[in-house]
Design an enzyme around this catalytic site. Structure first.
Site, PDB file in Angstrom:
ATOM      1  N   LEU A  51      12.044   2.946 -42.988  1.00  5.78           N
ATOM      2  CA  LEU A  51      12.109   1.832 -42.039  1.00  5.78           C
ATOM      3  C   LEU A  51      11.830   2.393 -40.646  1.00  5.78           C
ATOM      4  O   LEU A  51      12.738   2.715 -39.879  1.00  5.78           O
ATOM      5  CB  LEU A  51      13.487   1.164 -42.098  1.00  5.78           C
ATOM      6  CG  LEU A  51      13.761   0.042 -41.084  1.00  5.78           C
ATOM      7  CD1 LEU A  51      12.674  -1.006 -41.137  1.00  5.78           C
ATOM      8  CD2 LEU A  51      15.119  -0.564 -41.338  1.00  5.78           C
ATOM      9  N   PHE A  76       7.859  -7.447 -40.576  1.00  5.71           N
ATOM     10  CA  PHE A  76       7.828  -8.653 -39.751  1.00  5.71           C
ATOM     11  C   PHE A  76       7.287  -8.265 -38.383  1.00  5.71           C
ATOM     12  O   PHE A  76       7.658  -7.228 -37.839  1.00  5.71           O
ATOM     13  CB  PHE A  76       9.231  -9.265 -39.595  1.00  5.71           C
ATOM     14  CG  PHE A  76       9.761  -9.908 -40.844  1.00  5.71           C
ATOM     15  CD1 PHE A  76       9.497 -11.231 -41.132  1.00  5.71           C
ATOM     16  CD2 PHE A  76      10.531  -9.168 -41.731  1.00  5.71           C
ATOM     17  CE1 PHE A  76       9.987 -11.815 -42.293  1.00  5.71           C
ATOM     18  CE2 PHE A  76      11.025  -9.741 -42.894  1.00  5.71           C
ATOM     19  CZ  PHE A  76      10.756 -11.073 -43.175  1.00  5.71           C
ATOM     20  N   HIS A 121      13.170 -13.003 -36.867  1.00  5.68           N
ATOM     21  CA  HIS A 121      12.120 -13.058 -37.883  1.00  5.68           C
ATOM     22  C   HIS A 121      11.229 -14.285 -37.704  1.00  5.68           C
ATOM     23  O   HIS A 121      10.713 -14.825 -38.678  1.00  5.68           O
ATOM     24  CB  HIS A 121      12.736 -13.060 -39.292  1.00  5.68           C
ATOM     25  CG  HIS A 121      13.493 -11.822 -39.631  1.00  5.68           C
ATOM     26  ND1 HIS A 121      14.806 -11.653 -39.295  1.00  5.68           N
ATOM     27  CD2 HIS A 121      13.106 -10.678 -40.246  1.00  5.68           C
ATOM     28  CE1 HIS A 121      15.224 -10.466 -39.703  1.00  5.68           C
ATOM     29  NE2 HIS A 121      14.201  -9.859 -40.280  1.00  5.68           N
TER      30      HIS A 121
END
Length: 353
Positions: A51, A76, A121
């Site tokens: 990540l 995203f 998001h």
């Protein structure tokens, strides 16, 4: 008929089988998930990265400079803002080397609202992306364009940003927009390429023999013909504009709907032709209205087509707020809705010069 996300998956499969794609990677892109939206299920070159958005883009640049052809994903677009310096680096490689070096990478990221993603998001990234020179930028609004634009992005010798509207990822193709070679039965296509729920360790896709179809980067699509006003849009707002145009047609107002498909380069000839035909134009998107890409198009329209206009050009875009709330009422208040588009276009069509 394929959905947008199935079309992306089919294009990535064609990319790794026939177009030289060597790596499809990002957070949760590899097995077992195959992408948070399932866009990379079953791909043999897909693998999971940490990540780390900066690490993902930096790795893609390194792979591209080493002669590979990667497709990297930021899960995203909300988390793409922390790597602007690396995006500028990738965009400047060909130019700063006087054409001696290319950077053949695709950066794919879901954008926009419409899935109740709330503040972290639901961002758009299109205006920010257009401020980074050296990148081609595409945003499909339907499965066929999603497929064709991805193939064009993969083949491009320099970086392409592929912005996928998350609210449209499950949208199905309209009649006449079937990907060449896909099964006519959408249930059969799902059975072939959609991973089952539960244990996927033994599952393997059965890829249909889809054909190459390139949608040229920089070429807009006229979705609907009309003579009373134009709406210039892209991505998630294309079906919104089409709904508004259909409602207005019931009252005798015919709207020209232009889907840009590419923001860099963009098809100015298509914009110009539509504006010269209707002499009234609305620029529509869901990014925040301040320093919006539509503002650039509006400025150019005023500079080059001022004496051909019969109404002041308009921009309808997202509210200039830090984020979008979880509640449906807050989301609807933050991005353009069909009623707003109808009202703006009706005002344009009725304006007397």
């Amino acid at each position: 008929m394929a959905t947008v996300v199935q079309a992306i998956r089919l294009a990535l499969h064609v990319g790794e089988e026939r177009l030289g794609v060597t790596d499809v990677f990002g957070q949760d892109v590899g097995p077992p998930l195959g992408g948070v939206f399932t866009q990379s299920q079953g791909l043999k070159t897909a693998w999971n990265s940490p990540l780390d958005e900066r690490g993902i883009v930096g790795t893609a640049i390194g792979l591209a400079l080493a002669g590979q052809r990667p497709v990297a994903e930021i899960q995203f677009c909300d988390y793409a803002f922390n790597m602007i310096d690396l995006l500028k680096l990738a965009g400047g490689i060909c130019w700063s080397s006087a054409g001696d070096w290319n950077c053949p990478m695709v950066l794919m990221t879901p954008v926009g609202s419409g899935i109740r993603g709330s503040i972290y998001h639901s961002h758009s990234f299109d205006a920010q992306a257009t401020r980074i020179p050296g990148w081609k930028i595409v945003m499909p609004s339907n499965p066929l364009d999603a497929y064709g634009l991805m193939l064009s992005a993969i083949l491009d010798p320099n970086p392409v940003m592929y912005l996928a509207p998350k609210a449209l990822l499950r949208a199905k193709a309209a009649p006449g927009e079937r990907i060449p070679g896909e099964p006519e039965d959408e249930r059969l296509l799902s059975k072939m390429i959609d991973a089952p729920l539960g244990d996927r360790s033994k599952w393997r896709p059965e890829w249909p023999d889809v054909k190459d179809l390139l949608v040229p980067i920089g070429q807009a699509r006229v979705c609907r013909q009309g003579g009373h006003a134009s709406v210039i849009t892209y991505g998630r707002m294309v079906p919104v504009a089409m709904q508004a145009a259909e409602r207005l047609a019931q009252g005798g107002i015919e709207v020209d709907v232009v889907d840009l498909r590419s923001l860099a380069p963009y098809d100015w000839d298509a914009v110009k032709a539509s504006v010269q035909k209707t002499r009234r134009v609305l620029f529509l998107n869901e990014d925040t209205e301040v320093t919006n890409f539509g503002e650039h198009l509006l400025r150019r329209t005023v500079e080059e087509l001022f004496y051909e206009l019969e109404a002041p050009p308009k921009l309808l875009a997202g509210a200039h707020v830090p984020g979008i709330g979880l509640a449906d009422s807050l989301e609807r208040a933050s991005v353009p809705q069909v009623d707003q588009v109808v009202s703006a276009l009706r005002d344009l069509a009725r304006h007397e010069p």
